[in-house]
Motif scaffolding. Sequence first.
Motif, PDB file in Angstrom:
ATOM      1  N   ARG A  98       0.837  -1.205   0.000  1.00  9.88           N
ATOM      2  CA  ARG A  98       0.000   0.000   0.000  1.00  9.88           C
ATOM      3  C   ARG A  98       0.869   1.250   0.000  1.00  9.88           C
ATOM      4  NH1 ARG A  98      -3.584   1.258   5.155  1.00  9.88           N
ATOM      5  NH2 ARG A  98      -1.458   1.497   5.902  1.00  9.88           N
ATOM      6  N   THR A  99       1.942   1.243   0.767  1.00 11.27           N
ATOM      7  CA  THR A  99       2.854   2.392   0.809  1.00 11.27           C
ATOM      8  C   THR A  99       3.479   2.629  -0.563  1.00 11.27           C
ATOM      9  OG1 THR A  99       3.300   2.029   3.153  1.00 11.27           O
ATOM     10  CG2 THR A  99       4.931   3.307   1.918  1.00 11.27           C
ATOM     11  N   ARG A 100       3.885   1.548  -1.235  1.00 15.07           N
ATOM     12  CA  ARG A 100       4.455   1.690  -2.587  1.00 15.07           C
ATOM     13  C   ARG A 100       3.448   2.312  -3.545  1.00 15.07           C
ATOM     14  NH1 ARG A 100       6.787  -3.338  -1.390  1.00 15.07           N
ATOM     15  NH2 ARG A 100       5.103  -4.450  -2.424  1.00 15.07           N
ATOM     16  N   VAL A 101       2.199   1.868  -3.484  1.00 15.16           N
ATOM     17  CA  VAL A 101       1.168   2.392  -4.378  1.00 15.16           C
ATOM     18  C   VAL A 101       0.912   3.872  -4.069  1.00 15.16           C
ATOM     19  CG1 VAL A 101      -1.251   2.182  -5.093  1.00 15.16           C
ATOM     20  CG2 VAL A 101       0.126   0.121  -4.735  1.00 15.16           C
ATOM     21  N   LYS A 102       0.842   4.206  -2.797  1.00 15.03           N
ATOM     22  CA  LYS A 102       0.653   5.616  -2.425  1.00 15.03           C
ATOM     23  C   LYS A 102       1.825   6.459  -2.916  1.00 15.03           C
ATOM     24  CE  LYS A 102      -2.315   5.155   1.635  1.00 15.03           C
ATOM     25  NZ  LYS A 102      -2.451   5.441   3.082  1.00 15.03           N
TER      26      LYS A 102
ATOM     27  N   ASP B  34      -4.339  13.901   4.875  1.00 13.56           N
ATOM     28  CA  ASP B  34      -4.170  12.621   4.177  1.00 13.56           C
ATOM     29  C   ASP B  34      -4.708  12.743   2.762  1.00 13.56           C
ATOM     30  OD1 ASP B  34      -4.019  10.004   3.320  1.00 13.56           O
ATOM     31  OD2 ASP B  34      -5.327   9.192   4.873  1.00 13.56           O
ATOM     32  N   LEU B  35      -3.858  12.561   1.802  1.00  9.03           N
ATOM     33  CA  LEU B  35      -4.249  12.633   0.399  1.00  9.03           C
ATOM     34  C   LEU B  35      -5.269  11.561   0.041  1.00  9.03           C
ATOM     35  CD1 LEU B  35      -3.846  13.716  -2.516  1.00  9.03           C
ATOM     36  CD2 LEU B  35      -1.890  12.166  -2.709  1.00  9.03           C
ATOM     37  N   PHE B  36      -5.326  10.497   0.820  1.00  9.30           N
ATOM     38  CA  PHE B  36      -6.142   9.350   0.442  1.00  9.30           C
ATOM     39  C   PHE B  36      -7.439   9.231   1.240  1.00  9.30           C
ATOM     40  CE2 PHE B  36      -1.738   8.641  -0.652  1.00  9.30           C
ATOM     41  CZ  PHE B  36      -1.865   8.444  -2.021  1.00  9.30           C
ATOM     42  N   ASN B  37      -7.725  10.214   2.123  1.00  9.22           N
ATOM     43  CA  ASN B  37      -9.043  10.208   2.762  1.00  9.22           C
ATOM     44  C   ASN B  37     -10.017  10.956   1.852  1.00  9.22           C
ATOM     45  OD1 ASN B  37      -8.700  12.967   3.203  1.00  9.22           O
ATOM     46  ND2 ASN B  37      -8.326  12.754   5.409  1.00  9.22           N
ATOM     47  N   ASN B  38     -11.261  11.127   2.272  1.00  9.79           N
ATOM     48  CA  ASN B  38     -12.274  11.736   1.401  1.00  9.79           C
ATOM     49  C   ASN B  38     -11.899  13.159   0.988  1.00  9.79           C
ATOM     50  OD1 ASN B  38     -13.854   9.451   1.374  1.00  9.79           O
ATOM     51  ND2 ASN B  38     -15.094  10.082   3.124  1.00  9.79           N
TER      52      ASN B  38
ATOM     53  N   HIS C 147      -4.577   3.281  -9.048  1.00 11.06           N
ATOM     54  CA  HIS C 147      -3.870   3.211  -7.761  1.00 11.06           C
ATOM     55  C   HIS C 147      -4.853   3.369  -6.591  1.00 11.06           C
ATOM     56  CE1 HIS C 147      -0.109   2.858  -9.728  1.00 11.06           C
ATOM     57  NE2 HIS C 147       0.068   4.135 -10.018  1.00 11.06           N
ATOM     58  N   ILE C 148      -5.806   4.264  -6.723  1.00 15.14           N
ATOM     59  CA  ILE C 148      -6.799   4.466  -5.652  1.00 15.14           C
ATOM     60  C   ILE C 148      -7.630   3.190  -5.465  1.00 15.14           C
ATOM     61  CG2 ILE C 148      -8.875   5.763  -4.991  1.00 15.14           C
ATOM     62  CD1 ILE C 148      -6.344   7.436  -4.689  1.00 15.14           C
ATOM     63  N   ARG C 149      -8.027   2.552  -6.570  1.00 14.64           N
ATOM     64  CA  ARG C 149      -8.762   1.283  -6.453  1.00 14.64           C
ATOM     65  C   ARG C 149      -7.911   0.230  -5.744  1.00 14.64           C
ATOM     66  NH1 ARG C 149     -10.238   2.653 -11.721  1.00 14.64           N
ATOM     67  NH2 ARG C 149      -8.840   1.102 -12.639  1.00 14.64           N
ATOM     68  N   GLU C 150      -6.617   0.203  -6.077  1.00 15.88           N
ATOM     69  CA  GLU C 150      -5.709  -0.761  -5.425  1.00 15.88           C
ATOM     70  C   GLU C 150      -5.579  -0.444  -3.930  1.00 15.88           C
ATOM     71  OE1 GLU C 150      -2.775  -3.959  -5.330  1.00 15.88           O
ATOM     72  OE2 GLU C 150      -4.573  -3.482  -6.477  1.00 15.88           O
ATOM     73  N   ILE C 151      -5.477   0.819  -3.589  1.00 16.15           N
ATOM     74  CA  ILE C 151      -5.389   1.219  -2.173  1.00 16.15           C
ATOM     75  C   ILE C 151      -6.646   0.781  -1.423  1.00 16.15           C
ATOM     76  CG2 ILE C 151      -5.396   3.240  -0.639  1.00 16.15           C
ATOM     77  CD1 ILE C 151      -3.489   4.560  -2.801  1.00 16.15           C
ATOM     78  N   ASP C 152      -7.817   0.975  -2.043  1.00 12.13           N
ATOM     79  CA  ASP C 152      -9.070   0.555  -1.404  1.00 12.13           C
ATOM     80  C   ASP C 152      -9.125  -0.959  -1.239  1.00 12.13           C
ATOM     81  OD1 ASP C 152      -9.824   3.206  -1.256  1.00 12.13           O
ATOM     82  OD2 ASP C 152     -11.142   3.119  -3.019  1.00 12.13           O
TER      83      ASP C 152
ATOM     84  N   LEU D 235      -6.326  -5.455   4.573  1.00 11.69           N
ATOM     85  CA  LEU D 235      -5.821  -5.120   5.915  1.00 11.69           C
ATOM     86  C   LEU D 235      -6.892  -5.341   6.968  1.00 11.69           C
ATOM     87  CD1 LEU D 235      -3.636  -1.930   5.390  1.00 11.69           C
ATOM     88  CD2 LEU D 235      -2.892  -4.159   6.223  1.00 11.69           C
ATOM     89  N   ALA D 236      -8.119  -4.958   6.664  1.00 10.26           N
ATOM     90  CA  ALA D 236      -9.207  -5.155   7.627  1.00 10.26           C
ATOM     91  C   ALA D 236      -9.401  -6.647   7.910  1.00 10.26           C
ATOM     92  CB  ALA D 236     -10.496  -4.522   7.105  1.00 10.26           C
ATOM     93  N   ASP D 237      -9.353  -7.470   6.855  1.00 11.74           N
ATOM     94  CA  ASP D 237      -9.482  -8.923   7.043  1.00 11.74           C
ATOM     95  C   ASP D 237      -8.336  -9.466   7.897  1.00 11.74           C
ATOM     96  OD1 ASP D 237     -11.749  -8.899   5.461  1.00 11.74           O
ATOM     97  OD2 ASP D 237     -10.742  -9.686   3.672  1.00 11.74           O
ATOM     98  N   LEU D 238      -7.115  -9.049   7.579  1.00 11.49           N
ATOM     99  CA  LEU D 238      -5.951  -9.526   8.341  1.00 11.49           C
ATOM    100  C   LEU D 238      -6.011  -9.041   9.781  1.00 11.49           C
ATOM    101  CD1 LEU D 238      -3.229  -9.091   5.610  1.00 11.49           C
ATOM    102  CD2 LEU D 238      -3.829 -11.238   6.734  1.00 11.49           C
ATOM    103  N   ASP D 239      -6.399  -7.793   9.992  1.00  9.38           N
ATOM    104  CA  ASP D 239      -6.521  -7.276  11.359  1.00  9.38           C
ATOM    105  C   ASP D 239      -7.536  -8.093  12.161  1.00  9.38           C
ATOM    106  OD1 ASP D 239      -4.602  -5.330  11.008  1.00  9.38           O
ATOM    107  OD2 ASP D 239      -6.036  -3.704  10.648  1.00  9.38           O
ATOM    108  N   ARG D 240      -8.650  -8.457  11.514  1.00 11.40           N
ATOM    109  CA  ARG D 240      -9.664  -9.274  12.175  1.00 11.40           C
ATOM    110  C   ARG D 240      -9.093 -10.645  12.530  1.00 11.40           C
ATOM    111  NH1 ARG D 240     -13.272  -7.214   9.241  1.00 11.40           N
ATOM    112  NH2 ARG D 240     -12.952  -8.580   7.450  1.00 11.40           N
ATOM    113  N   ASP D 241      -8.380 -11.267  11.581  1.00 11.03           N
ATOM    114  CA  ASP D 241      -7.782 -12.589  11.834  1.00 11.03           C
ATOM    115  C   ASP D 241      -6.735 -12.522  12.945  1.00 11.03           C
ATOM    116  OD1 ASP D 241      -9.377 -13.617   9.826  1.00 11.03           O
ATOM    117  OD2 ASP D 241      -7.740 -13.704   8.335  1.00 11.03           O
ATOM    118  N   ILE D 242      -5.919 -11.490  12.932  1.00  4.27           N
ATOM    119  CA  ILE D 242      -4.890 -11.333  13.972  1.00  4.27           C
ATOM    120  C   ILE D 242      -5.548 -11.118  15.332  1.00  4.27           C
ATOM    121  CG2 ILE D 242      -3.053  -9.802  14.819  1.00  4.27           C
ATOM    122  CD1 ILE D 242      -2.278  -9.436  11.808  1.00  4.27           C
ATOM    123  N   ALA D 243      -6.590 -10.296  15.375  1.00  3.01           N
ATOM    124  CA  ALA D 243      -7.292 -10.041  16.639  1.00  3.01           C
ATOM    125  C   ALA D 243      -7.887 -11.339  17.189  1.00  3.01           C
ATOM    126  CB  ALA D 243      -8.371  -8.986  16.441  1.00  3.01           C
ATOM    127  N   ARG D 244      -8.490 -12.147  16.311  1.00  4.96           N
ATOM    128  CA  ARG D 244      -9.057 -13.435  16.755  1.00  4.96           C
ATOM    129  C   ARG D 244      -7.983 -14.341  17.346  1.00  4.96           C
ATOM    130  NH1 ARG D 244     -11.797 -14.103  11.516  1.00  4.96           N
ATOM    131  NH2 ARG D 244     -13.634 -12.843  11.670  1.00  4.96           N
TER     132      ARG D 244
END
Length: 189
Positions: free
Chosen positions: A115-119, A138-142, A164-169, A175-184
């Motif tokens: 994500r950092t590379r794409v940004k 943040d350039l990538f918020n609304n 690039h914006i589609r890739e960031i999204d 990341l949300a999926d991984l964060d959920r898995d890590i939290a579990r």
Amino acid sequence: EDGRLRHHGRVDMTRSGLEGFGRSLRRTDEVVVEATGNAMAVVRVLSPYVGRVIVANPMQVKAIAHARIKTDKIDAGVLAQLHASGFLPEVWVPDERTERLRRLVARRNQVVRHRTRVKNEVHGILQAHLVPKCPHADLFNNRGRAWLERQVLPDDERAAIARHIREIDRLAEDLADLDRDIAREAIDD
């Protein structure tokens, strides 16, 4: 054996190759492997066949054993001699749960780096066209994206930024999926 190195031959680094090697060993044997990307898989395959599978720290082994010539056969001999003499620097071998958590964290780190590379690619496009720094935090918020839409850019660069914006999204979803898995995995730890 008896203080001497005995060449056993090459081992095919596949599950079946390792299982065949494992069957040729005794329950009292110990196996040493260097910590590499597939070391934990090798440990899992060989452990049922031998008394112990040891993972050696390659950086510490390198510091101890200065070999002018490096081949797999020589490296294997060095590992065997260091183990026999009690000087083998070992790496802690995690249990399956810890190994899974490590993989999840490593994958999360990879997604963040991507994500950092794409940004950075978006920032590079803006710099190449002398677009000033985004006035928003943040350039990538609304608000940042709305500002970005108003910038004057060639059509091909605008299309690249849109990709690039589609890739960031998409990466944000990963990341949300991984964060959920890590939290579990970590919630009861």
